[in-house]
Design an enzyme around this catalytic site. Structure first.
Site, PDB file in Angstrom:
ATOM      1  N   ALA A  37       0.855  -1.199   0.000  1.00  9.13           N
ATOM      2  CA  ALA A  37       0.000   0.000   0.000  1.00  9.13           C
ATOM      3  C   ALA A  37       0.883   1.239   0.000  1.00  9.13           C
ATOM      4  CB  ALA A  37      -0.883  -0.008   1.243  1.00  9.13           C
ATOM      5  N   GLY A  64       0.726  -5.205   0.437  1.00 12.20           N
ATOM      6  CA  GLY A  64      -0.255  -5.361  -0.642  1.00 12.20           C
ATOM      7  C   GLY A  64       0.320  -6.046  -1.868  1.00 12.20           C
ATOM      8  N   GLU A 107      -0.043  -9.530  -1.105  1.00  9.99           N
ATOM      9  CA  GLU A 107      -1.485  -9.851  -1.154  1.00  9.99           C
ATOM     10  C   GLU A 107      -1.995  -9.935  -2.588  1.00  9.99           C
ATOM     11  OE1 GLU A 107      -2.153  -6.592   1.546  1.00  9.99           O
ATOM     12  OE2 GLU A 107      -3.091  -7.931   2.996  1.00  9.99           O
ATOM     13  N   GLU A 115       3.298  -5.189   7.636  1.00  7.25           N
ATOM     14  CA  GLU A 115       2.416  -4.154   8.186  1.00  7.25           C
ATOM     15  C   GLU A 115       2.593  -3.985   9.695  1.00  7.25           C
ATOM     16  OE1 GLU A 115       1.507  -6.583   6.132  1.00  7.25           O
ATOM     17  OE2 GLU A 115       0.383  -5.723   4.458  1.00  7.25           O
TER      18      GLU A 115
END
Ligand code: COA
Length: 258
Positions: free
Chosen positions: A64, A107, A110, A130
Site C-alpha cells: 500500500a 499489498g 497480497e 504491516e
C-alpha cells in the site's frame, strides 16, 4: 481510457500481461488500485486465455502507498479498494499467474496471493511487514496467506513482519516455482500460453470449484463438484476432448474454449 500506472498487453497466444509501472517501488496507491480494478474489469469483459501479473525488476510491489494512510476514515476506503481489486483478479474465470521478480511486500504479497499461482525469481522476497507499522494486512493477507501457507506460518509472518526469500517461499508453498531471474518472464508466459490453449470453460469450472470449495465443508464442496461435473459435459470442449481421445489418444484435442 488509457492506463498510466500499469500496462495491459494482449498477446496473440491469448495471454494477457498486466505490468505494474508505478515508479521505482510500485506502491499500490489508490490510483494504481483503481487502474488495476479497471484492468481486471476489462479482462472480465473480454476474457483472455490466461493472465500474467508482474511488476518491476527489483520490486514487484512495495505494498500500500503508506503516504496515503491516515486514520480509520482512510482505512475504511483503502481496505475495500484492495479487496475489490484483488478480488476482481481472483474471480477471473481464468488462470492468473503472478510473476514475482523481487520484493512483494504488504499489498504486493497480497496481490500475488490473489493470483492462482506464483512464480518467483530467485531474488524474490515476500512479506507482510504491516505489523512493523503498527497495523495489519488489509488486502486479504490475514485470510489468503493463512489458506496458502497454513495458520501458524501466516501468524509468524504477519506478527513479526519477517520477510521470506524465494527458497523458503517455495518450501512453505507461498511460491509455486522458483526460477532464475532471467527466466522468470519466459516461464510465466510459457505456462500461461499452455493453459490459454486448453479447455477454458472446464478450467473456469475447475477454478471456481477449488476456490469455492476452500470456504465450505467437504460434503458441500463435493456436492458442488457433482453439479460442476454435469455442467462441464454441456460444453463443446468436453465433446471435442472425449471424441479426440477415443479417435487419436490423449492430449491431441484442439479446444475452442466454449
Ligand atoms: N509506500 C509509499 N512509499 C514507499 C513504499 C510504500 N509502501 N515503499 C517504499 N516507499 C518509498 C520510500 O519511502 C522511498 O521514498 P523516498 O525516495 O522519497 O525516500 C522510496 O520509496 C524508496 O524506498 P527505499 O526504502 O529507500 O528503497 P529500498 O530499495 O531500500 O527498499 C523496499 C525497498 C520496498 C524493500 C522498502 O522501501 C520497504 O520495505 N518498503 C515498505 C514496505 C512495506 O512496509 N509495505 C507495507 C505497507 S502497509
Amino acid at each position: 481510457m488509457a492506463y498510466e500506472l500499469l500496462t495491459l498487453e494482449r498477446n496473440d497466444d491469448g495471454v494477457a500481461v498486466v505490468t505494474l509501472a508505478n515508479g521505482k517501488v510500485n506502491p499500490l496507491s489508490r490510483e494504481l488500485l483503481g487502474e488495476l480494478k479497471r484492468a481486471a474489469d476489462e479482462l472480465a469483459a473480454d476474457l483472455p486465455g490466461a493472465v500474467v501479473i508482474t511488476g518491476g525488476d527489483r520490486i514487484f510491489a512495495a505494498g500500500a502507498d503508506i503516504s496515503q494512510f491516515g486514520g480509520p476514515d482512510e482505512a475504511a476506503e483503502i481496505g475495500p479498494l484492495f479487496h475489490d481489486t484483488i478480488g476482481a483478479f481472483a474471480a477471473l474465470p481464468r488462470f492468473v499467474i503472478a510473476a514475482v521478480s523481487g520484493y512483494a511486500l504488504g499489498g504486493g504479497c497480497e496481490l500475488a496471493l490473489g493470483c492462482d499461482y506464483r512464480i518467483a525469481s530467485e531474488k524474490a522476497v515476500f512479506g507482510q511487514p504491516e505489523i512493523l507499522l503498527g497495523i495489519i494486512p488489509g488486502g486479504g493477507g490475514t485470510q489468503r496467506l493463512a489458506r496458502v501457507v497454513g495458520p501458524s506460518k501466516a501468524k509468524e509472518m504477519c506478527l513479526t513482519g519477517r520477510q521470506v526469500k524465494a527458497e523458503e517461499a517455495l518450501r512453505i508453498g507461498l511460491a509455486d516455482e522458483v526460477v532464475a531471474p532471467e527466466e522468470l518472464h519466459d516461464r510465466a508466459l510459457a505456462l500461461a500460453a499452455e493453459v490459454a490453449k486448453g479447455a477454458l470453460a472446464a478450467q473456469a469450472i475447475t477454478k471456481r470449484l477449488i476456490d469455492d470449495g476452500l470456504s465450505t465443508s467437504l460434503d458441500a464442496g463435493l456436492a458442488m463438484e457433482r453439479a460442476g461435473f454435469v455442467e462441464v459435459f454441456g460444453t463443446d470442449d468436453s465433446q471435442t476432448g472425449v471424441a479426440s481421445f477415443l479417435e487419436h489418444g490423449p492430449g491431441k484435442a484442439t479446444f475452442t474454449g466454449s
